[in-house]
Write a protein that holds these residues in place. Structure first.
Motif, mmCIF file in Angstrom:
data_model
loop_
_atom_site.group_PDB
_atom_site.id
_atom_site.type_symbol
_atom_site.label_atom_id
_atom_site.label_comp_id
_atom_site.label_asym_id
_atom_site.label_seq_id
_atom_site.Cartn_x
_atom_site.Cartn_y
_atom_site.Cartn_z
ATOM 1 N N THR A 5 0.817 -1.222 0.000
ATOM 2 C CA THR A 5 0.000 0.000 0.000
ATOM 3 C C THR A 5 0.848 1.269 0.000
ATOM 4 N N HIS A 6 2.047 1.199 0.566
ATOM 5 C CA HIS A 6 2.890 2.401 0.593
ATOM 6 C C HIS A 6 3.037 3.002 -0.814
ATOM 7 N N GLY A 7 3.214 2.142 -1.815
ATOM 8 C CA GLY A 7 3.409 2.649 -3.181
ATOM 9 C C GLY A 7 2.207 3.444 -3.669
ATOM 10 N N GLY A 9 4.076 5.109 9.679
ATOM 11 C CA GLY A 9 3.410 3.824 9.865
ATOM 12 C C GLY A 9 2.789 3.730 11.244
ATOM 13 N N ASP A 10 2.120 2.616 11.489
ATOM 14 C CA ASP A 10 1.403 2.451 12.755
ATOM 15 C C ASP A 10 2.346 2.186 13.927
ATOM 16 N N GLY A 11 3.437 1.474 13.678
ATOM 17 C CA GLY A 11 4.408 1.291 14.753
ATOM 18 C C GLY A 11 5.042 2.624 15.102
ATOM 19 N N ASP A 12 5.438 3.341 14.068
ATOM 20 C CA ASP A 12 6.097 4.638 14.247
ATOM 21 C C ASP A 12 5.181 5.634 14.963
ATOM 22 N N LEU A 13 3.933 5.717 14.507
ATOM 23 C CA LEU A 13 3.036 6.775 14.997
ATOM 24 C C LEU A 13 2.327 6.407 16.294
HETATM 25 C C1 LIG Z 1 14.537 3.770 18.309
HETATM 26 C C2 LIG Z 1 14.211 2.610 17.452
HETATM 27 N N1 LIG Z 1 13.530 1.558 17.956
HETATM 28 C C3 LIG Z 1 13.222 0.496 17.179
HETATM 29 C C4 LIG Z 1 13.598 0.462 15.873
HETATM 30 C C5 LIG Z 1 13.257 -0.732 15.025
HETATM 31 N N2 LIG Z 1 12.172 -0.489 14.092
HETATM 32 C C6 LIG Z 1 12.394 -0.128 12.826
HETATM 33 S S1 LIG Z 1 10.998 0.024 11.917
HETATM 34 C C7 LIG Z 1 10.032 -0.395 13.271
HETATM 35 C C8 LIG Z 1 8.536 -0.478 13.172
HETATM 36 C C9 LIG Z 1 7.970 -0.043 11.879
HETATM 37 O O1 LIG Z 1 6.612 -0.329 11.824
HETATM 38 P P1 LIG Z 1 5.583 0.705 11.181
HETATM 39 O O2 LIG Z 1 5.808 2.055 11.732
HETATM 40 O O3 LIG Z 1 4.239 0.131 11.366
HETATM 41 O O4 LIG Z 1 6.008 0.781 9.652
HETATM 42 P P2 LIG Z 1 5.781 -0.253 8.451
HETATM 43 O O5 LIG Z 1 7.129 -0.837 8.198
HETATM 44 O O6 LIG Z 1 4.770 -1.259 8.896
HETATM 45 O O7 LIG Z 1 5.302 0.596 7.330
HETATM 46 C C10 LIG Z 1 10.829 -0.644 14.371
HETATM 47 C C11 LIG Z 1 10.301 -1.072 15.695
HETATM 48 C C12 LIG Z 1 14.306 1.576 15.363
HETATM 49 N N3 LIG Z 1 14.692 1.632 14.081
HETATM 50 N N4 LIG Z 1 14.604 2.623 16.165
#
Ligand SMILES: Cc1ncc(C[n+]2csc(CCOP(=O)(O)OP(=O)(O)O)c2C)c(N)n1
Ligand code: SF4
Ligand code: SF4
Ligand code: SF4
Ligand SMILES: [Mg+2]
Lengths: 254, 76
Positions: free
Chosen positions: A33-35, A103-107
């Protein structure tokens, strides 16, 4: 009978790659979906004619390299901190169109505080939030948005609320904050959904011009690699499982 | 009555064979080619070109923006 060559003439062109996208081949998995969303952001910036006024802040996650694909100015933030970086840029350059792409992990996980407070302050920025219910980049671990029962690398028996907590509807939470002017949830899986998502992104950027505050556009998307499905099956799974928990549509529009 | 004929051009080498355009096409024009491109992907192609109406549904959903869509009106 018309020959294909008679049809594929420049004067008959009705759809093509936006020139806002570079010629770099995206590193994303097939069907990601990113693309699609990168393209929509590019098309909106093209249509609003703001290529030299748009500044993106890319996240940590699969879309960390977004700056390779959209031909605008970018900054790249530490994990989850894109809204804080965007705050600084937009305050120093109030005439620019500043957006984060996260992304969801990031946000919703590591950057939960930054997005909350940026939205609470009503920073004049756009946030594009890609919710694929997983940490895609690092190999498919559970994210705050992972559904109950969903199997990930860190929830091999499915997400159990007793052990792993509940899926977080961060978008609804942010809509509660007075600083957000526009909060919407879209998808990009069908031609109709892609058109709607583009309209939402366009409206968000137009809000920046009107200095209305924070515009937040969630796109419910797929991570077919992390979900271990084909791209087509991932879209079906998303519609059946994600949409009931994350219903599409505008949540706030003032 | 004016009718429309369409056609698509796929950048074969950049297509990743994800198949999203195949299911998006309302007239079942597109299939994945049995041959592969330089990256080993079965790229999308117009298996049934006569049925293309130039609606651009395939282009809209393509994550890699590798489809150009053409449309012209024809008299029938
Ligand atoms: C400070 C820090 N903690 C953990 C990580 C490892 N890490 C890299 S990407 C990520 C999660 C990405 O998930 P998301 O934001 O949902 O993005 P997606 O890849 O699903 O688009 C993590 C935990 C990091 N790079 N830096
Ligand atoms: S791992 Fe998931 S989010 Fe990352 S590029 Fe692949 S499909 Fe997209
Ligand atoms: S949607 Fe794009 S990348 Fe996927 S198969 Fe079709 S042309 Fe190729
Ligand atoms: S333009 Fe429409 S009809 Fe033609 S191949 Fe694409 S989706 Fe099918
Ligand atoms: Mg994710």
């Amino acid at each position: 009978m018309s020959h294909i060559q008679d049809i594929t003439k420049p004067e008959h062109l009705v759809y093509r790659k936006t020139p806002l996208l570079t010629d770099n081949i995206m590193h994303y998995c097939p069907g990601c979906t990113h693309g699609v969303v990168h393209k929509l952001v590019g098309e909106v910036i093209e249509e609003l004619n703001i290529q030299d006024q748009a500044i993106g802040v890319s996240p940590v996650g699969c879309s960390v390299l977004a700056y390779n694909y959209l031909d605008i100015d970018w900054a790249q933030a530490a994990h989850g901190r894109a809204p804080a970086v965007a705050t600084g840029i937009s305050r120093l350059h109030p005439e620019k169109y500043v957006f984060t792409y996260q992304g969801d992990g990031d946000l919703a996980s590591i950057g939960c505080a930054e997005i909350m407070h940026a939205c609470s302050r009503g920073e004049n920025i756009v946030v594009i939030f890609i919710n694929n219910a997983i940490y895609g980049m690092t190999g498919g671990q559970m994210a705050p948005t992972t559904l109950l029962g969903q199997v990930t690398a860190t929830t091999p028996y499915g997400r159990d609320p007793k052990l792993n907590g509940f899926p977080m509807k961060i978008t609804e939470l942010l809509a509660q904050l007075d600083g957000t002017c526009y909060v919407t949830r879209q998808s990009a899986d069908t031609p109709g959904a892609v058109r709607k998502a583009k309209n939402a992104i366009k409206k968000a950027f137009q809000n920046t011009r009107l200095r209305k505050g924070t515009s937040f556009v969630e796109i419910v998307g797929t991570c077919n690699s992390g979900w271990k499905m084909t791209p087509v099956d991932a879209n079906t799974w998303m519609r059946e499982n994600m949409f009931p928990k994350y219903p599409l549509g505008d949540i706030k529009d003032i | 009555m004016a009718k429309f004929k369409g056609a698509i051009v796929v950048d074969n080498e950049k297509c990743k064979g994800c198949g999203l355009c195949v299911v998006a096409c309302p007239t079942k024009v597109i299939e994945l080619n049995p041959n592969v491109n330089g990256k080993g992907y079965h790229y999308a192609w117009m298996k049934n070109p006569d049925d293309c109406i130039g609606c651009a549904s395939c282009g809209l959903v393509c994550p890699d923006s590798v489809i150009s869509v053409y449309k012209m009106s024809v008299q029938s």
